[in-house]
Design a protein around this motif. Sequence first.
Motif, PDB file in Angstrom:
ATOM      1  N   ALA A   1       3.259 -26.863  13.929  1.00 44.82           N
ATOM      2  CA  ALA A   1       1.891 -27.205  14.325  1.00 44.82           C
ATOM      3  C   ALA A   1       1.709 -28.722  14.431  1.00 44.82           C
ATOM      4  CB  ALA A   1       0.888 -26.628  13.327  1.00 44.82           C
ATOM      5  N   VAL A   2       2.322 -29.474  13.533  1.00 44.18           N
ATOM      6  CA  VAL A   2       2.224 -30.928  13.579  1.00 44.18           C
ATOM      7  C   VAL A   2       2.960 -31.447  14.807  1.00 44.18           C
ATOM      8  CG1 VAL A   2       2.847 -33.074  12.407  1.00 44.18           C
ATOM      9  CG2 VAL A   2       1.910 -31.156  11.090  1.00 44.18           C
ATOM     10  N   GLN A   3       4.143 -30.924  15.086  1.00 47.17           N
ATOM     11  CA  GLN A   3       4.897 -31.341  16.262  1.00 47.17           C
ATOM     12  C   GLN A   3       4.129 -31.031  17.545  1.00 47.17           C
ATOM     13  OE1 GLN A   3       8.032 -33.049  16.717  1.00 47.17           O
ATOM     14  NE2 GLN A   3       7.144 -33.626  14.764  1.00 47.17           N
ATOM     15  N   ALA A   4       3.469 -29.883  17.580  1.00 48.58           N
ATOM     16  CA  ALA A   4       2.667 -29.532  18.753  1.00 48.58           C
ATOM     17  C   ALA A   4       1.504 -30.514  18.918  1.00 48.58           C
ATOM     18  CB  ALA A   4       2.148 -28.102  18.637  1.00 48.58           C
ATOM     19  N   ALA A   5       0.874 -30.906  17.819  1.00 51.74           N
ATOM     20  CA  ALA A   5      -0.238 -31.858  17.881  1.00 51.74           C
ATOM     21  C   ALA A   5       0.243 -33.235  18.340  1.00 51.74           C
ATOM     22  CB  ALA A   5      -0.916 -31.960  16.509  1.00 51.74           C
ATOM     23  N   VAL A   6       1.409 -33.656  17.870  1.00 48.27           N
ATOM     24  CA  VAL A   6       1.972 -34.943  18.290  1.00 48.27           C
ATOM     25  C   VAL A   6       2.243 -34.923  19.792  1.00 48.27           C
ATOM     26  CG1 VAL A   6       4.031 -36.413  18.114  1.00 48.27           C
ATOM     27  CG2 VAL A   6       2.924 -35.556  16.032  1.00 48.27           C
ATOM     28  N   GLN A   7       2.876 -33.865  20.269  1.00 48.67           N
ATOM     29  CA  GLN A   7       3.188 -33.751  21.700  1.00 48.67           C
ATOM     30  C   GLN A   7       1.919 -33.689  22.536  1.00 48.67           C
ATOM     31  OE1 GLN A   7       6.589 -34.762  21.586  1.00 48.67           O
ATOM     32  NE2 GLN A   7       6.447 -33.619  23.469  1.00 48.67           N
ATOM     33  N   ASP A   8       0.917 -32.971  22.038  1.00 49.95           N
ATOM     34  CA  ASP A   8      -0.343 -32.860  22.763  1.00 49.95           C
ATOM     35  C   ASP A   8      -1.032 -34.223  22.873  1.00 49.95           C
ATOM     36  OD1 ASP A   8      -2.468 -31.266  24.029  1.00 49.95           O
ATOM     37  OD2 ASP A   8      -3.616 -31.737  22.206  1.00 49.95           O
ATOM     38  N   ALA A   9      -1.087 -34.964  21.758  1.00 44.57           N
ATOM     39  CA  ALA A   9      -1.708 -36.289  21.772  1.00 44.57           C
ATOM     40  C   ALA A   9      -0.940 -37.232  22.699  1.00 44.57           C
ATOM     41  CB  ALA A   9      -1.766 -36.860  20.355  1.00 44.57           C
ATOM     42  N   ALA A  10       0.381 -37.185  22.645  1.00 47.43           N
ATOM     43  CA  ALA A  10       1.194 -38.039  23.519  1.00 47.43           C
ATOM     44  C   ALA A  10       0.967 -37.677  24.986  1.00 47.43           C
ATOM     45  CB  ALA A  10       2.668 -37.929  23.155  1.00 47.43           C
ATOM     46  N   GLY A  11       0.849 -36.404  25.276  1.00 49.43           N
ATOM     47  CA  GLY A  11       0.589 -35.970  26.650  1.00 49.43           C
ATOM     48  C   GLY A  11      -0.753 -36.471  27.160  1.00 49.43           C
ATOM     49  N   ARG A  12      -1.771 -36.442  26.300  1.00 54.31           N
ATOM     50  CA  ARG A  12      -3.080 -36.974  26.694  1.00 54.31           C
ATOM     51  C   ARG A  12      -3.009 -38.480  26.894  1.00 54.31           C
ATOM     52  NH1 ARG A  12      -4.694 -33.409  22.727  1.00 54.31           N
ATOM     53  NH2 ARG A  12      -5.205 -35.126  21.308  1.00 54.31           N
ATOM     54  N   GLY A  13      -2.239 -39.158  26.035  1.00 47.27           N
ATOM     55  CA  GLY A  13      -2.056 -40.594  26.203  1.00 47.27           C
ATOM     56  C   GLY A  13      -1.344 -40.922  27.503  1.00 47.27           C
ATOM     57  N   ARG A  14      -0.306 -40.149  27.827  1.00 43.01           N
ATOM     58  CA  ARG A  14       0.405 -40.328  29.100  1.00 43.01           C
ATOM     59  C   ARG A  14      -0.543 -40.158  30.276  1.00 43.01           C
ATOM     60  NH1 ARG A  14       3.391 -35.451  29.886  1.00 43.01           N
ATOM     61  NH2 ARG A  14       1.276 -34.846  30.401  1.00 43.01           N
ATOM     62  N   ASP A  15      -1.351 -39.129  30.226  1.00 44.73           N
ATOM     63  CA  ASP A  15      -2.288 -38.867  31.323  1.00 44.73           C
ATOM     64  C   ASP A  15      -3.291 -40.007  31.474  1.00 44.73           C
ATOM     65  OD1 ASP A  15      -0.921 -36.483  31.628  1.00 44.73           O
ATOM     66  OD2 ASP A  15      -2.514 -35.254  30.724  1.00 44.73           O
ATOM     67  N   PHE A  16      -3.769 -40.547  30.345  1.00 49.27           N
ATOM     68  CA  PHE A  16      -4.693 -41.678  30.406  1.00 49.27           C
ATOM     69  C   PHE A  16      -4.009 -42.892  31.014  1.00 49.27           C
ATOM     70  CE2 PHE A  16      -6.586 -45.526  28.667  1.00 49.27           C
ATOM     71  CZ  PHE A  16      -7.909 -45.350  29.030  1.00 49.27           C
ATOM     72  N   ALA A  17      -2.793 -43.187  30.534  1.00 45.80           N
ATOM     73  CA  ALA A  17      -2.047 -44.344  31.058  1.00 45.80           C
ATOM     74  C   ALA A  17      -1.839 -44.210  32.560  1.00 45.80           C
ATOM     75  CB  ALA A  17      -0.711 -44.487  30.336  1.00 45.80           C
ATOM     76  N   ARG A  18      -1.479 -43.022  33.006  1.00 47.27           N
ATOM     77  CA  ARG A  18      -1.294 -42.806  34.444  1.00 47.27           C
ATOM     78  C   ARG A  18      -2.595 -43.005  35.210  1.00 47.27           C
ATOM     79  NH1 ARG A  18       2.531 -37.416  34.974  1.00 47.27           N
ATOM     80  NH2 ARG A  18       4.503 -38.432  34.404  1.00 47.27           N
ATOM     81  N   SER A  19      -3.704 -42.617  34.583  1.00 44.29           N
ATOM     82  CA  SER A  19      -4.992 -42.721  35.287  1.00 44.29           C
ATOM     83  C   SER A  19      -5.439 -44.162  35.469  1.00 44.29           C
ATOM     84  CB  SER A  19      -6.072 -41.923  34.545  1.00 44.29           C
ATOM     85  OG  SER A  19      -6.523 -42.613  33.388  1.00 44.29           O
ATOM     86  N   ILE A  20      -4.966 -45.091  34.629  1.00 53.06           N
ATOM     87  CA  ILE A  20      -5.374 -46.488  34.759  1.00 53.06           C
ATOM     88  C   ILE A  20      -4.254 -47.367  35.331  1.00 53.06           C
ATOM     89  CG2 ILE A  20      -7.100 -46.316  32.932  1.00 53.06           C
ATOM     90  CD1 ILE A  20      -5.112 -47.833  31.080  1.00 53.06           C
ATOM     91  N   ALA A  21      -3.112 -46.769  35.620  1.00 55.11           N
ATOM     92  CA  ALA A  21      -1.974 -47.537  36.139  1.00 55.11           C
ATOM     93  C   ALA A  21      -2.244 -48.005  37.570  1.00 55.11           C
ATOM     94  CB  ALA A  21      -0.709 -46.682  36.124  1.00 55.11           C
ATOM     95  N   PRO A  22      -1.844 -49.236  37.876  1.00 55.55           N
ATOM     96  CA  PRO A  22      -1.972 -49.697  39.259  1.00 55.55           C
ATOM     97  C   PRO A  22      -1.018 -48.910  40.154  1.00 55.55           C
ATOM     98  CG  PRO A  22      -0.700 -51.269  37.978  1.00 55.55           C
ATOM     99  CD  PRO A  22      -1.200 -50.227  37.020  1.00 55.55           C
ATOM    100  N   VAL A  23      -1.454 -48.674  41.376  1.00 51.98           N
ATOM    101  CA  VAL A  23      -0.628 -47.880  42.297  1.00 51.98           C
ATOM    102  C   VAL A  23      -0.402 -48.656  43.583  1.00 51.98           C
ATOM    103  CG1 VAL A  23      -0.469 -45.744  43.619  1.00 51.98           C
ATOM    104  CG2 VAL A  23      -1.530 -45.724  41.357  1.00 51.98           C
ATOM    105  N   ASP A  24       0.851 -48.925  43.837  1.00 53.76           N
ATOM    106  CA  ASP A  24       1.268 -49.474  45.131  1.00 53.76           C
ATOM    107  C   ASP A  24       2.060 -48.364  45.808  1.00 53.76           C
ATOM    108  OD1 ASP A  24       1.816 -51.090  47.293  1.00 53.76           O
ATOM    109  OD2 ASP A  24       3.342 -52.254  46.266  1.00 53.76           O
ATOM    110  N   THR A  25       3.231 -48.098  45.274  1.00 56.54           N
ATOM    111  CA  THR A  25       4.042 -46.982  45.786  1.00 56.54           C
ATOM    112  C   THR A  25       3.874 -45.729  44.931  1.00 56.54           C
ATOM    113  OG1 THR A  25       5.968 -47.515  44.433  1.00 56.54           O
ATOM    114  CG2 THR A  25       5.792 -48.616  46.585  1.00 56.54           C
TER     115      THR A  25
END
Length: 100
Positions: free
Chosen positions: A21-45
């Motif tokens: 359950a802890v590992q699932a929570a860590v992965q879930d939080a990291a996935g949300r962080g990844r999604d946030f980072a992608r949403s604010i990342a500059p996009v050229d290509t």
Amino acid sequence: MEITGIQLDQSAVKALARHEAVQAAVQDAAGRGRDFARSIAPVDTGRYRDSIEVRKDGEEAEIVSDVDYAIYVEYGTRHTEGQHIFGRTLDSMVKNGGTS
């Protein structure tokens, strides 16, 4: 009675960190962080944005980019301002209790 210190059972802490359950929570939080980072990342290509991934490292998860210029996007150069994608992601996750 005053408590002057607490001693943690390190083996119990390590066992808890490995719990499913802890590992699932860590992965879930990291996935949300990844999604946030992608949403604010500059996009050229889109290469930088698409390179932002979660890397599992033992009981930990890291949000990373493996493009060779990621450090310049984060911190900038003498010609460009840093975008602080990972710094802003961390700030957002801390502010929102592990979610972004």
